[in-house]
Design an enzyme around this catalytic site. Structure first.
Site, PDB file in Angstrom:
ATOM      1  N   LEU A  13     -34.250   5.425   2.153  1.00 44.50           N
ATOM      2  CA  LEU A  13     -35.544   4.744   2.056  1.00 44.50           C
ATOM      3  C   LEU A  13     -35.648   4.020   0.720  1.00 44.50           C
ATOM      4  CD1 LEU A  13     -38.265   7.124   3.570  1.00 44.50           C
ATOM      5  CD2 LEU A  13     -37.309   5.046   4.542  1.00 44.50           C
ATOM      6  N   LYS A  48     -21.721   7.626  16.775  1.00 47.22           N
ATOM      7  CA  LYS A  48     -21.361   6.868  15.567  1.00 47.22           C
ATOM      8  C   LYS A  48     -22.193   5.581  15.440  1.00 47.22           C
ATOM      9  CE  LYS A  48     -19.325   5.062  12.139  1.00 47.22           C
ATOM     10  NZ  LYS A  48     -18.599   5.434  10.975  1.00 47.22           N
ATOM     11  N   GLY A  72     -25.123  -3.646   2.600  1.00 41.80           N
ATOM     12  CA  GLY A  72     -23.862  -4.379   2.735  1.00 41.80           C
ATOM     13  C   GLY A  72     -22.773  -3.387   3.083  1.00 41.80           C
ATOM     14  N   LYS A 127       0.831  -1.209   0.000  1.00 43.83           N
ATOM     15  CA  LYS A 127       0.000   0.000   0.000  1.00 43.83           C
ATOM     16  C   LYS A 127       0.866   1.260   0.000  1.00 43.83           C
ATOM     17  CE  LYS A 127      -4.436  -0.768   1.852  1.00 43.83           C
ATOM     18  NZ  LYS A 127      -5.382  -0.858   2.938  1.00 43.83           N
ATOM     19  N   ALA A 154     -35.748   0.827  -1.186  1.00 41.63           N
ATOM     20  CA  ALA A 154     -35.888  -0.612  -0.973  1.00 41.63           C
ATOM     21  C   ALA A 154     -34.959  -1.339  -1.935  1.00 41.63           C
ATOM     22  CB  ALA A 154     -37.329  -1.030  -1.221  1.00 41.63           C
ATOM     23  N   ASN A 211     -25.208   5.003  12.486  1.00 38.78           N
ATOM     24  CA  ASN A 211     -25.169   3.958  11.461  1.00 38.78           C
ATOM     25  C   ASN A 211     -26.269   2.921  11.674  1.00 38.78           C
ATOM     26  OD1 ASN A 211     -23.194   5.054   9.962  1.00 38.78           O
ATOM     27  ND2 ASN A 211     -21.675   3.454  10.272  1.00 38.78           N
ATOM     28  N   CYS A 255     -19.369  -1.250   6.819  1.00 36.31           N
ATOM     29  CA  CYS A 255     -19.788  -0.535   8.030  1.00 36.31           C
ATOM     30  C   CYS A 255     -21.111  -1.010   8.619  1.00 36.31           C
ATOM     31  CB  CYS A 255     -19.844   0.960   7.748  1.00 36.31           C
ATOM     32  SG  CYS A 255     -18.186   1.644   7.640  1.00 36.31           S
ATOM     33  N   LYS A 310     -22.315  -1.200  -3.412  1.00 38.67           N
ATOM     34  CA  LYS A 310     -23.081  -0.041  -3.885  1.00 38.67           C
ATOM     35  C   LYS A 310     -22.305   0.578  -5.052  1.00 38.67           C
ATOM     36  CE  LYS A 310     -21.220   3.625  -1.118  1.00 38.67           C
ATOM     37  NZ  LYS A 310     -21.496   4.735  -0.247  1.00 38.67           N
ATOM     38  N   ARG A 352     -16.876  -5.805   0.214  1.00 42.66           N
ATOM     39  CA  ARG A 352     -17.037  -6.338   1.572  1.00 42.66           C
ATOM     40  C   ARG A 352     -18.526  -6.426   1.933  1.00 42.66           C
ATOM     41  NH1 ARG A 352     -12.699  -2.764   4.857  1.00 42.66           N
ATOM     42  NH2 ARG A 352     -13.375  -1.196   3.364  1.00 42.66           N
TER      43      ARG A 352
HETATM   44  C1  UDX Z   1     -11.511   1.067   9.262  1.00 47.74           C
HETATM   45  C2  UDX Z   1     -12.454   0.392  10.240  1.00 47.74           C
HETATM   46  O1  UDX Z   1     -12.821  -0.885   9.751  1.00 47.74           O
HETATM   47  C3  UDX Z   1     -13.637   1.217  10.556  1.00 47.74           C
HETATM   48  O2  UDX Z   1     -14.382   0.642  11.588  1.00 47.74           O
HETATM   49  C4  UDX Z   1     -13.217   2.551  11.024  1.00 47.74           C
HETATM   50  O3  UDX Z   1     -14.290   3.409  11.134  1.00 47.74           O
HETATM   51  C5  UDX Z   1     -12.108   3.135  10.226  1.00 47.74           C
HETATM   52  O4  UDX Z   1     -11.105   2.220   9.872  1.00 47.74           O
HETATM   53  P1  UDX Z   1     -11.393   1.217   6.664  1.00 47.74           P
HETATM   54  O5  UDX Z   1     -10.497   2.391   6.493  1.00 47.74           O
HETATM   55  O6  UDX Z   1     -12.433   0.987   5.627  1.00 47.74           O
HETATM   56  O7  UDX Z   1     -12.159   1.334   8.053  1.00 47.74           O
HETATM   57  O8  UDX Z   1     -10.536  -0.108   6.909  1.00 47.74           O
HETATM   58  P2  UDX Z   1      -9.420  -0.783   6.036  1.00 47.74           P
HETATM   59  O9  UDX Z   1      -9.592  -0.429   4.603  1.00 47.74           O
HETATM   60  O10 UDX Z   1      -9.349  -2.194   6.474  1.00 47.74           O
HETATM   61  O11 UDX Z   1      -8.092  -0.018   6.513  1.00 47.74           O
HETATM   62  C6  UDX Z   1      -7.393  -0.227   7.679  1.00 47.74           C
HETATM   63  C7  UDX Z   1      -5.906  -0.014   7.374  1.00 47.74           C
HETATM   64  O12 UDX Z   1      -5.159  -0.088   8.590  1.00 47.74           O
HETATM   65  C8  UDX Z   1      -5.301  -1.044   6.420  1.00 47.74           C
HETATM   66  O13 UDX Z   1      -4.666  -0.369   5.352  1.00 47.74           O
HETATM   67  C9  UDX Z   1      -4.305  -1.805   7.275  1.00 47.74           C
HETATM   68  O14 UDX Z   1      -3.187  -2.254   6.539  1.00 47.74           O
HETATM   69  C10 UDX Z   1      -3.944  -0.771   8.324  1.00 47.74           C
HETATM   70  N1  UDX Z   1      -3.418  -1.315   9.574  1.00 47.74           N
HETATM   71  C11 UDX Z   1      -4.097  -2.255  10.261  1.00 47.74           C
HETATM   72  C12 UDX Z   1      -2.212  -0.836  10.068  1.00 47.74           C
HETATM   73  O15 UDX Z   1      -1.583   0.019   9.462  1.00 47.74           O
HETATM   74  N2  UDX Z   1      -1.746  -1.309  11.259  1.00 47.74           N
HETATM   75  C13 UDX Z   1      -2.398  -2.276  11.961  1.00 47.74           C
HETATM   76  O16 UDX Z   1      -1.914  -2.684  13.024  1.00 47.74           O
HETATM   77  C14 UDX Z   1      -3.609  -2.757  11.447  1.00 47.74           C
HETATM   78  C1  UDX Z   2     -21.854   4.071   5.687  1.00 45.18           C
HETATM   79  C2  UDX Z   2     -22.380   5.371   6.319  1.00 45.18           C
HETATM   80  O1  UDX Z   2     -23.413   5.934   5.496  1.00 45.18           O
HETATM   81  C3  UDX Z   2     -21.244   6.373   6.510  1.00 45.18           C
HETATM   82  O2  UDX Z   2     -21.732   7.511   7.216  1.00 45.18           O
HETATM   83  C4  UDX Z   2     -20.043   5.749   7.233  1.00 45.18           C
HETATM   84  O3  UDX Z   2     -20.242   5.690   8.629  1.00 45.18           O
HETATM   85  C5  UDX Z   2     -19.682   4.393   6.674  1.00 45.18           C
HETATM   86  O4  UDX Z   2     -20.821   3.551   6.488  1.00 45.18           O
HETATM   87  P1  UDX Z   2     -21.143   3.243   3.258  1.00 45.18           P
HETATM   88  O5  UDX Z   2     -21.120   1.886   3.869  1.00 45.18           O
HETATM   89  O6  UDX Z   2     -19.979   3.688   2.453  1.00 45.18           O
HETATM   90  O7  UDX Z   2     -21.374   4.360   4.379  1.00 45.18           O
HETATM   91  O8  UDX Z   2     -22.403   3.309   2.278  1.00 45.18           O
HETATM   92  P2  UDX Z   2     -23.918   3.804   2.338  1.00 45.18           P
HETATM   93  O9  UDX Z   2     -24.113   4.747   1.219  1.00 45.18           O
HETATM   94  O10 UDX Z   2     -24.305   4.242   3.678  1.00 45.18           O
HETATM   95  O11 UDX Z   2     -24.680   2.443   1.956  1.00 45.18           O
HETATM   96  C6  UDX Z   2     -24.614   1.288   2.780  1.00 45.18           C
HETATM   97  C7  UDX Z   2     -25.448   0.172   2.215  1.00 45.18           C
HETATM   98  O12 UDX Z   2     -26.840   0.467   2.327  1.00 45.18           O
HETATM   99  C8  UDX Z   2     -25.208  -0.125   0.736  1.00 45.18           C
HETATM  100  O13 UDX Z   2     -25.173  -1.532   0.537  1.00 45.18           O
HETATM  101  C9  UDX Z   2     -26.414   0.473   0.035  1.00 45.18           C
HETATM  102  O14 UDX Z   2     -26.726  -0.188  -1.166  1.00 45.18           O
HETATM  103  C10 UDX Z   2     -27.485   0.263   1.088  1.00 45.18           C
HETATM  104  N1  UDX Z   2     -28.611   1.214   0.974  1.00 45.18           N
HETATM  105  C11 UDX Z   2     -28.418   2.539   1.215  1.00 45.18           C
HETATM  106  C12 UDX Z   2     -29.893   0.751   0.660  1.00 45.18           C
HETATM  107  O15 UDX Z   2     -30.099  -0.464   0.456  1.00 45.18           O
HETATM  108  N2  UDX Z   2     -30.927   1.651   0.619  1.00 45.18           N
HETATM  109  C13 UDX Z   2     -30.752   2.980   0.855  1.00 45.18           C
HETATM  110  O16 UDX Z   2     -31.741   3.716   0.787  1.00 45.18           O
HETATM  111  C14 UDX Z   2     -29.459   3.441   1.158  1.00 45.18           C
END
Ligand code: UDX
Ligand code: UDX
Length: 429
Positions: free
Chosen positions: A249, A203, A256, A35, A251, A207, A259, A319, A326
């Site tokens: 909202l 938070k 997925g 990375k 459907a 969510n 988060c 999405k 994931r």
């Molecule tokens: C992550 C969390 O899953 C989420 O709950 C939080 O809100 C923000 O951080 P995300 O950034 O999507 O979200 O995760 P991910 O893409 O898995 O990135 C985590 C990074 O941390 C990876 O690049 C990983 O290599 C790094 N990491 C992990 C370190 O540098 N050191 C560690 O010990 C563990």
């Molecule tokens: C979410 C939160 O929105 C964001 O604030 C942060 O905390 C990380 O998690 P993200 O997971 O990137 O963001 O996507 P989001 O746009 O929230 O969609 C999440 C899932 O819900 C997707 O699978 C999407 O398809 C689904 N979704 C969203 C629906 O099925 N219906 C909707 O009306 C909105």
């Protein structure tokens, strides 16, 4: 200000480049060597609109390293943005947060604000503080731990960072409050300064509430199907009430991503741990799972016998506008259909490379039309714009049977009937 960020995932990297964009000097650290190599070469390891442009624009203010020491020494603020994956029982795995806290403690050279950006259970800030106190080498050095949760949606993370609805800052000291307000002074948004525990809960509560809205409308969609109503019209009528709001909202096949599933599990677990049975959220989770099962049943009902039929899948990411798969519903759908003996062809504008690491035996196509060719059924799992603009007459000609099962309601049922499709979607007929 000088900022160190530990963890260059979706959250850490977006935070880093955006803080550079608003004028700060940022060093981003990750223990994933590949990375960091990519980032040093000016490339982003994730697909997120706007990141690459900001990386280039701010390259003089951004540094990258695999060494945590560099994220700590000499910086005013250190962000923890490492992953917090789910354990099998739904609890968040905080081992990365803990080990990073110990590392920070080792290099603490002067007063700093340590910010928990990763999504963590209530009381984690206290634990980070205890851990740093225990492991810090220099006993006289002071620090504060702050909770500053992110609300970044993948696909619009840069915009969400620079133009947020609000910034939540959980602090236990005036000094930390002042520093955090200075950090974000360039961003115009209400800044909510609360205690660390309330910030942590904001938070998970936010969510989980959004996930609840999605499960609610999906439950209503099922009632619409059973009664002959149209969920799109119901959602419109509900959403125009400002107390309800029209967002989240839509459907579909259920939520997925990295988060919502994880945060709902974690909130159920956190509540249970401190003595509250959050049965409402347990149902939110169940409805989401059932939505996927009902969807696969819809495909089965359209095909009669699934074995040896060709199912074409459009959309793999959880999405649109992201390559992230994931917890994507596509994984469940592909697995279920394969178990039933279907042949699978897929297309996604961005997520195919990631999917290839999970499924090697399915056919990856170069366009939606290649997927449609000789398919017994076409399934839509992600609402990419590219699919909305499909040449439907061409699609129909290419297919063996004109059956479309749409998990995202991207087409109008009447139009589809006019084209001669058997069109099944969610909550409308
Ligand atoms: C992550 C969390 O899953 C989420 O709950 C939080 O809100 C923000 O951080 P995300 O950034 O999507 O979200 O995760 P991910 O893409 O898995 O990135 C985590 C990074 O941390 C990876 O690049 C990983 O290599 C790094 N990491 C992990 C370190 O540098 N050191 C560690 O010990 C563990
Ligand atoms: C979410 C939160 O929105 C964001 O604030 C942060 O905390 C990380 O998690 P993200 O997971 O990137 O963001 O996507 P989001 O746009 O929230 O969609 C999440 C899932 O819900 C997707 O699978 C999407 O398809 C689904 N979704 C969203 C629906 O099925 N219906 C909707 O009306 C909105």
């Amino acid at each position: 200000m000088k900022v160190g960020i530990i963890g260059c995932g979706y959250v850490g990297l977006t935070t880093g480049v955006c803080l550079a964009e608003i004028g700060h000097y940022v060093i981003c650290v990750d223990n994933d060597v590949e990375k960091i190599k990519k980032l040093l070469a000016g490339k982003t390891p994730i697909f997120e609109p706007g990141i690459e442009k900001l990386l280039k624009k701010n390259k003089r203010k951004l540094k990258f390293s695999t060494n945590i020491k560099e994220a700590v020494i000499g910086n005013d603020i250190v962000f923890i943005a490492v992953g917090t994956p789910s354990n099998p029982d739904g609890s968040p795995d905080l081992s990365y947060v803990e080990s990073v806290s110990r590392e920070i403690a080792k290099y603490l050279d002067d007063y700093k604000v340590i910010v928990e950006k990763s999504t963590v259970p209530v009381e984690t800030a206290q634990w980070i503080k205890i851990t740093i106190e225990k492991y810090k080498k220099n006993n006289n050095v002071k620090f504060d731990v702050v909770s500053n949760p992110e609300f970044l949606r993948e696909g619009s993370a840069v915009k969400d960072f620079l133009y947020p609805d609000r910034i939540v800052i959980g602090v236990e000291s005036e000094r930390a409050k002042r520093i955090m307000l200075k950090l974000y002074s360039k961003i115009k948004a209400p800044k909510i300064v609360v205690d660390t525990k309330s910030a942590e809960l904001i938070k998970h509560a936010s969510n989980s509430f959004l996930a609840m809205k999605i499960s609610f409308i999906n439950a209503v969609a099922n009632i619409c199907e059973l009664s002959g109503a149209d969920v799109e019209k119901v959602a419109l009528g509900m959403g125009l009430d400002r107390r309800i709001g029209k967002d989240f909202l839509r459907a579909g096949i259920g939520y997925g991503g990295s988060c919502f599933p994880k945060d709902v599990d974690a909130f159920i677990w956190i509540a249970e741990k401190i003595g509250y049975d959050f049965s409402l959220l347990k149902e939110v989770k169940k409805i989401n799972q059932r939505q996927r099962e009902l969807f696969v049943k819809k495909i089965e009902d359209s095909l009669w016998i699934v074995k040896d039929k060709t199912v074409g899948i459009l959309g793999l990411s959880f999405k649109p506008n992201t390559d992230d798969i994931r917890e994507a519903p596509s994984i469940y759908v592909i697995r279920s259909l394969r178990q039933k003996g279907a042949k699978i062809k897929v297309y996604d504008p961005k997520a195919m490379d990631k999917m290839k690491q999970l499924f090697q035996e399915i056919e990856y196509c170069n366009s939606p039309y290649e997927v449609a060719k000789n398919a017994d059924c076409l399934v839509i799992l992600t609402e990419w714009d590219e699919f909305r603009g499909l040449d439907l007459a061409k699609v129909k000609k290419l297919m063996l049977q004109p059956v479309i099962v749409d998990g995202r309601n991207i087409f109008d049922p009447e139009t589809m009937q006019k084209f001669g499709f058997i069109y099944k979607c969610i909550g409308r007929s």
